[in-house]
Scaffold this motif. Structure first.
Motif, PDB file in Angstrom:
ATOM      1  N   LYS A 143       0.837  -1.210   0.000  1.00  0.00           N
ATOM      2  CA  LYS A 143       0.000   0.000   0.000  1.00  0.00           C
ATOM      3  C   LYS A 143       0.868   1.254   0.000  1.00  0.00           C
ATOM      4  CE  LYS A 143      -3.585   2.375   2.677  1.00  0.00           C
ATOM      5  NZ  LYS A 143      -4.410   2.349   3.912  1.00  0.00           N
ATOM      6  N   LYS A 144       1.895   1.262   0.841  1.00  0.00           N
ATOM      7  CA  LYS A 144       2.787   2.422   0.919  1.00  0.00           C
ATOM      8  C   LYS A 144       3.550   2.614  -0.378  1.00  0.00           C
ATOM      9  CE  LYS A 144       3.562   2.582   5.924  1.00  0.00           C
ATOM     10  NZ  LYS A 144       4.573   2.454   7.010  1.00  0.00           N
ATOM     11  N   ARG A 145       3.997   1.523  -0.986  1.00  0.00           N
ATOM     12  CA  ARG A 145       4.777   1.652  -2.227  1.00  0.00           C
ATOM     13  C   ARG A 145       3.911   2.110  -3.384  1.00  0.00           C
ATOM     14  NH1 ARG A 145       7.309   0.583   2.254  1.00  0.00           N
ATOM     15  NH2 ARG A 145       9.496   1.069   1.896  1.00  0.00           N
ATOM     16  N   ILE A 146       2.662   1.680  -3.432  1.00  0.00           N
ATOM     17  CA  ILE A 146       1.743   2.180  -4.465  1.00  0.00           C
ATOM     18  C   ILE A 146       1.507   3.677  -4.266  1.00  0.00           C
ATOM     19  CG2 ILE A 146      -0.645   2.096  -5.291  1.00  0.00           C
ATOM     20  CD1 ILE A 146      -0.565  -0.939  -4.716  1.00  0.00           C
ATOM     21  N   GLN A 147       1.340   4.064  -3.016  1.00  0.00           N
ATOM     22  CA  GLN A 147       1.053   5.457  -2.693  1.00  0.00           C
ATOM     23  C   GLN A 147       2.259   6.358  -2.921  1.00  0.00           C
ATOM     24  OE1 GLN A 147      -0.372   5.886   1.318  1.00  0.00           O
ATOM     25  NE2 GLN A 147      -0.828   8.057   1.122  1.00  0.00           N
ATOM     26  N   TYR A 148       3.450   5.896  -2.545  1.00  0.00           N
ATOM     27  CA  TYR A 148       4.624   6.761  -2.528  1.00  0.00           C
ATOM     28  C   TYR A 148       5.606   6.532  -3.679  1.00  0.00           C
ATOM     29  CZ  TYR A 148       3.027   7.777   2.205  1.00  0.00           C
ATOM     30  OH  TYR A 148       2.282   8.164   3.289  1.00  0.00           O
ATOM     31  N   ILE A 149       5.396   5.472  -4.467  1.00  0.00           N
ATOM     32  CA  ILE A 149       6.293   5.205  -5.603  1.00  0.00           C
ATOM     33  C   ILE A 149       5.514   5.113  -6.912  1.00  0.00           C
ATOM     34  CG2 ILE A 149       7.956   3.606  -6.611  1.00  0.00           C
ATOM     35  CD1 ILE A 149       9.069   5.078  -4.237  1.00  0.00           C
ATOM     36  N   VAL A 150       4.515   4.231  -6.958  1.00  0.00           N
ATOM     37  CA  VAL A 150       3.778   4.014  -8.206  1.00  0.00           C
ATOM     38  C   VAL A 150       2.990   5.250  -8.605  1.00  0.00           C
ATOM     39  CG1 VAL A 150       2.013   2.619  -9.344  1.00  0.00           C
ATOM     40  CG2 VAL A 150       3.650   1.530  -7.793  1.00  0.00           C
ATOM     41  N   LEU A 151       2.300   5.869  -7.644  1.00  0.00           N
ATOM     42  CA  LEU A 151       1.504   7.063  -7.956  1.00  0.00           C
ATOM     43  C   LEU A 151       2.370   8.217  -8.474  1.00  0.00           C
ATOM     44  CD1 LEU A 151      -1.285   8.301  -8.050  1.00  0.00           C
ATOM     45  CD2 LEU A 151      -1.073   8.916  -5.635  1.00  0.00           C
ATOM     46  N   PRO A 152       3.483   8.582  -7.803  1.00  0.00           N
ATOM     47  CA  PRO A 152       4.356   9.613  -8.381  1.00  0.00           C
ATOM     48  C   PRO A 152       4.890   9.231  -9.763  1.00  0.00           C
ATOM     49  CG  PRO A 152       4.897   9.298  -6.080  1.00  0.00           C
ATOM     50  CD  PRO A 152       3.919   8.204  -6.446  1.00  0.00           C
ATOM     51  N   TYR A 153       5.179   7.937  -9.963  1.00  0.00           N
ATOM     52  CA  TYR A 153       5.657   7.494 -11.272  1.00  0.00           C
ATOM     53  C   TYR A 153       4.617   7.754 -12.354  1.00  0.00           C
ATOM     54  CZ  TYR A 153       6.806   4.373 -15.122  1.00  0.00           C
ATOM     55  OH  TYR A 153       7.043   3.860 -16.374  1.00  0.00           O
ATOM     56  N   LEU A 154       3.359   7.441 -12.066  1.00  0.00           N
ATOM     57  CA  LEU A 154       2.294   7.674 -13.044  1.00  0.00           C
ATOM     58  C   LEU A 154       2.130   9.165 -13.337  1.00  0.00           C
ATOM     59  CD1 LEU A 154      -0.406   5.153 -11.741  1.00  0.00           C
ATOM     60  CD2 LEU A 154       1.031   4.925 -13.782  1.00  0.00           C
ATOM     61  N   ILE A 155       2.161   9.983 -12.281  1.00  0.00           N
ATOM     62  CA  ILE A 155       1.985  11.430 -12.452  1.00  0.00           C
ATOM     63  C   ILE A 155       3.118  12.013 -13.296  1.00  0.00           C
ATOM     64  CG2 ILE A 155       2.007  13.647 -11.232  1.00  0.00           C
ATOM     65  CD1 ILE A 155       0.535  12.227  -8.922  1.00  0.00           C
ATOM     66  N   TRP A 156       4.364  11.653 -12.975  1.00  0.00           N
ATOM     67  CA  TRP A 156       5.502  12.205 -13.711  1.00  0.00           C
ATOM     68  C   TRP A 156       5.602  11.648 -15.127  1.00  0.00           C
ATOM     69  CZ3 TRP A 156       8.146  16.426 -12.636  1.00  0.00           C
ATOM     70  CH2 TRP A 156       8.110  16.909 -11.325  1.00  0.00           C
ATOM     71  N   SER A 157       5.158  10.424 -15.338  1.00  0.00           N
ATOM     72  CA  SER A 157       5.144   9.858 -16.691  1.00  0.00           C
ATOM     73  C   SER A 157       4.174  10.622 -17.583  1.00  0.00           C
ATOM     74  CB  SER A 157       4.770   8.375 -16.651  1.00  0.00           C
ATOM     75  OG  SER A 157       5.769   7.618 -16.026  1.00  0.00           O
ATOM     76  N   ILE A 158       2.994  10.908 -17.055  1.00  0.00           N
ATOM     77  CA  ILE A 158       2.014  11.693 -17.818  1.00  0.00           C
ATOM     78  C   ILE A 158       2.553  13.101 -18.068  1.00  0.00           C
ATOM     79  CG2 ILE A 158      -0.298  12.712 -17.735  1.00  0.00           C
ATOM     80  CD1 ILE A 158      -1.148  10.207 -16.102  1.00  0.00           C
ATOM     81  N   PHE A 159       3.188  13.675 -17.032  1.00  0.00           N
ATOM     82  CA  PHE A 159       3.769  15.022 -17.191  1.00  0.00           C
ATOM     83  C   PHE A 159       4.788  15.043 -18.325  1.00  0.00           C
ATOM     84  CE2 PHE A 159       7.482  17.710 -16.309  1.00  0.00           C
ATOM     85  CZ  PHE A 159       6.901  18.962 -16.391  1.00  0.00           C
ATOM     86  N   TYR A 160       5.729  14.099 -18.329  1.00  0.00           N
ATOM     87  CA  TYR A 160       6.773  14.108 -19.360  1.00  0.00           C
ATOM     88  C   TYR A 160       6.233  13.709 -20.729  1.00  0.00           C
ATOM     89  CZ  TYR A 160      10.634  15.259 -16.291  1.00  0.00           C
ATOM     90  OH  TYR A 160      11.479  15.941 -15.448  1.00  0.00           O
ATOM     91  N   TYR A 161       5.196  12.889 -20.753  1.00  0.00           N
ATOM     92  CA  TYR A 161       4.554  12.540 -22.019  1.00  0.00           C
ATOM     93  C   TYR A 161       3.999  13.796 -22.689  1.00  0.00           C
ATOM     94  CZ  TYR A 161       1.158  10.437 -25.228  1.00  0.00           C
ATOM     95  OH  TYR A 161       0.434  10.094 -26.345  1.00  0.00           O
ATOM     96  N   VAL A 162       3.386  14.655 -21.892  1.00  0.00           N
ATOM     97  CA  VAL A 162       2.819  15.913 -22.403  1.00  0.00           C
ATOM     98  C   VAL A 162       3.918  16.957 -22.613  1.00  0.00           C
ATOM     99  CG1 VAL A 162       1.268  17.838 -21.857  1.00  0.00           C
ATOM    100  CG2 VAL A 162       0.570  15.479 -21.362  1.00  0.00           C
ATOM    101  N   TYR A 163       4.794  17.107 -21.640  1.00  0.00           N
ATOM    102  CA  TYR A 163       5.833  18.149 -21.648  1.00  0.00           C
ATOM    103  C   TYR A 163       6.778  18.007 -22.839  1.00  0.00           C
ATOM    104  CZ  TYR A 163       9.784  20.952 -19.953  1.00  0.00           C
ATOM    105  OH  TYR A 163      10.801  21.878 -19.825  1.00  0.00           O
ATOM    106  N   ASN A 164       7.249  16.792 -23.097  1.00  0.00           N
ATOM    107  CA  ASN A 164       8.193  16.587 -24.195  1.00  0.00           C
ATOM    108  C   ASN A 164       7.558  16.880 -25.545  1.00  0.00           C
ATOM    109  OD1 ASN A 164      10.370  15.881 -22.542  1.00  0.00           O
ATOM    110  ND2 ASN A 164       9.802  13.720 -22.519  1.00  0.00           N
ATOM    111  N   GLN A 165       6.296  16.532 -25.699  1.00  0.00           N
ATOM    112  CA  GLN A 165       5.600  16.870 -26.943  1.00  0.00           C
ATOM    113  C   GLN A 165       5.480  18.381 -27.106  1.00  0.00           C
ATOM    114  OE1 GLN A 165       2.134  14.390 -28.288  1.00  0.00           O
ATOM    115  NE2 GLN A 165       2.243  13.635 -26.178  1.00  0.00           N
ATOM    116  N   ALA A 166       5.129  19.056 -26.013  1.00  0.00           N
ATOM    117  CA  ALA A 166       4.956  20.508 -26.060  1.00  0.00           C
ATOM    118  C   ALA A 166       6.271  21.218 -26.387  1.00  0.00           C
ATOM    119  CB  ALA A 166       4.394  21.009 -24.733  1.00  0.00           C
TER     120      ALA A 166
END
Length: 382
Positions: A114-137
């Motif tokens: 639960k802690k690893r999903i909250q503190y590792i997987v969730l930030p990974y998903l957020i930053w992956s979406i950010f860089y997916y959009v950011y690099n295109q922009a």
């Protein structure tokens, strides 16, 4: 009937004991915190600085013509910094085994995940979406959203060139309860844990080099299993390690020797020399392990002195995860704004400025975000 009734009562008592009393006892065990390893943040500072050096010099390593006076310099600096990812993984193994090895129970597994999903997987998903959009922009000046393309990038950490490390860490966290339970059941000593790591990684390399190459080798957990197990072995008996750490000064000299040997082999390879493939793997892992020992030795010395340098390194290392996640965005934007040709006289100053920028700006941004109540969504929690 009386016998069955008493048997039913006994069964209910045993069930209550199993579900209520045992979890409470193991819960107390899980809550028992060990003394915090203060010097780990200093080691993290060494590792994240190496990451920044790699990325700041990556362009020069590729773009500066081979044969020019500065080409060997950029190759050497870049190559000597390649301990970064293995060192982070070694620290991960150390911290996990230090925290859980003595008091692990399967009741903790759910909380652990639960802690690893909250503190590792969730930030990974957020930053992956950010860089997916950011690099295109930044590169294309337009943004499209393709769920299938994004899912493929998420699988191997391809949304940003640095995010493959997150995929490796997630794999280790997913496998950790099984690895720890297996090591405890087999009652492996620290030396045997290292031996297990060496065995797994050797089998992985044999499969890769002689059976068939793995498509995403750099993002696969077995590729780093030895350094993880070295960290695990240290974490299992960290107090003993700290007692021996005062005699580890020689590892620094050894790491320098192995590091420069790796550089010389790399330079010779560029000139046409050929080496047996496992030579690179052996030197890479040996170099990372020796640097890990050296970094822990130096960190303990710095932490004991409580000097301004140690406080600075500690503060820098405490924000290492945030700096790691932010710095590619800063570097990409900076290179879009200004990116001189390698033949220009300002090129070397430009690379030095690039390094300073991706040290200072991400550090400042991470420090600012860390003050927010919900900073864990972006940076997790150690």
């Amino acid at each position: 009937m009386y016998f069955l009734h008493r048997l039913e009562e006994l069964f209910l008592l045993l069930l209550v004991y199993r579900l209520v009393l045992i979890p409470k006892r193991s819960g107390r065990c899980a809550l028992r915190e060990k003394k915090k390893i203060n010097e780990i943040n200093i080691v993290r500072a060494f590792a994240i600085l190496a990451v920044l050096i790699i990325h700041a010099t990556a362009g020069a390593r590729s773009n500066v013509p081979w044969g020019s006076a500065s080409s060997p310099f950029y190759i050497t600096v870049n190559q000597l910094s390649t301990f970064a990812v293995p060192l982070f993984i070694m620290i991960t193994g150390l911290v996990l085994f230090y925290r859980y090895y003595d008091n692990w129970t399967w009741e903790q597994a759910l909380t652990f995940y639960k802690k690893r999903i909250q503190y590792i997987v969730l930030p990974y998903l957020i930053w992956s979406i950010f860089y997916y959009v950011y690099n295109q922009a930044v590169y294309n000046h337009e943004v499209s959203f393709d769920i299938e393309a994004l899912s493929q990038q998420l699988l191997w950490g391809r949304a940003g060139y640095h995010l493959y490390f997150m995929v490796i860490i997630i794999q280790f966290y997913a496998a950790f309860p099984l690895i720890l339970t297996l090591f405890r059941k087999m009652r492996l000593s620290a030396r045997k844990v290292i031996g297990a790591g060496l065995l797994v990684q050797t089998v992985f390399y044999i499969l890769h080099y002689w059976i068939g190459p793995f498509a995403h080798k750099a993002a696969l957990m077995p590729n780093y299993f030895l350094v993880f197990c070295v960290g695990a072995a240290i974490g299992m008996s960290y107090q003993r390690f700290t007692e021996l750490a005062g005699h580890l000064w020689w590892t620094f000299a050894a790491s320098v020797a192995v590091g420069f040997t790796t550089v010389l082999i790399g330079l010779a390879s560029r000139s046409g020399a050929h080496y047996w493939p496992p030579v690179y793997a052996v030197l890479f892992n040996l170099y990372a392990i020796l640097v890990g020992f050296s970094a822990l030795w130096i960190a303990q010395k710095l932490d004991a002195r409580a000097s301004a340098a140690s406080k600075l390194a500690n503060a820098f290392g405490a924000l290492a995860f945030g700096i790691y996640l932010i710095h590619p965005a800063v570097l990409t934007l900076w290179r879009q704004i200004y990116n001189p040709d390698p033949q220009q006289s300002v090129y070397h100053l430009y690379n030095l400025a690039s390094l300073m920028i991706i040290i200072i700006v991400p550090w400042a941004v991470a420090k600012l975000i860390k003050q927010s109540k919900h900073h864990w969504l972006l940076f997790g929690k150690s």
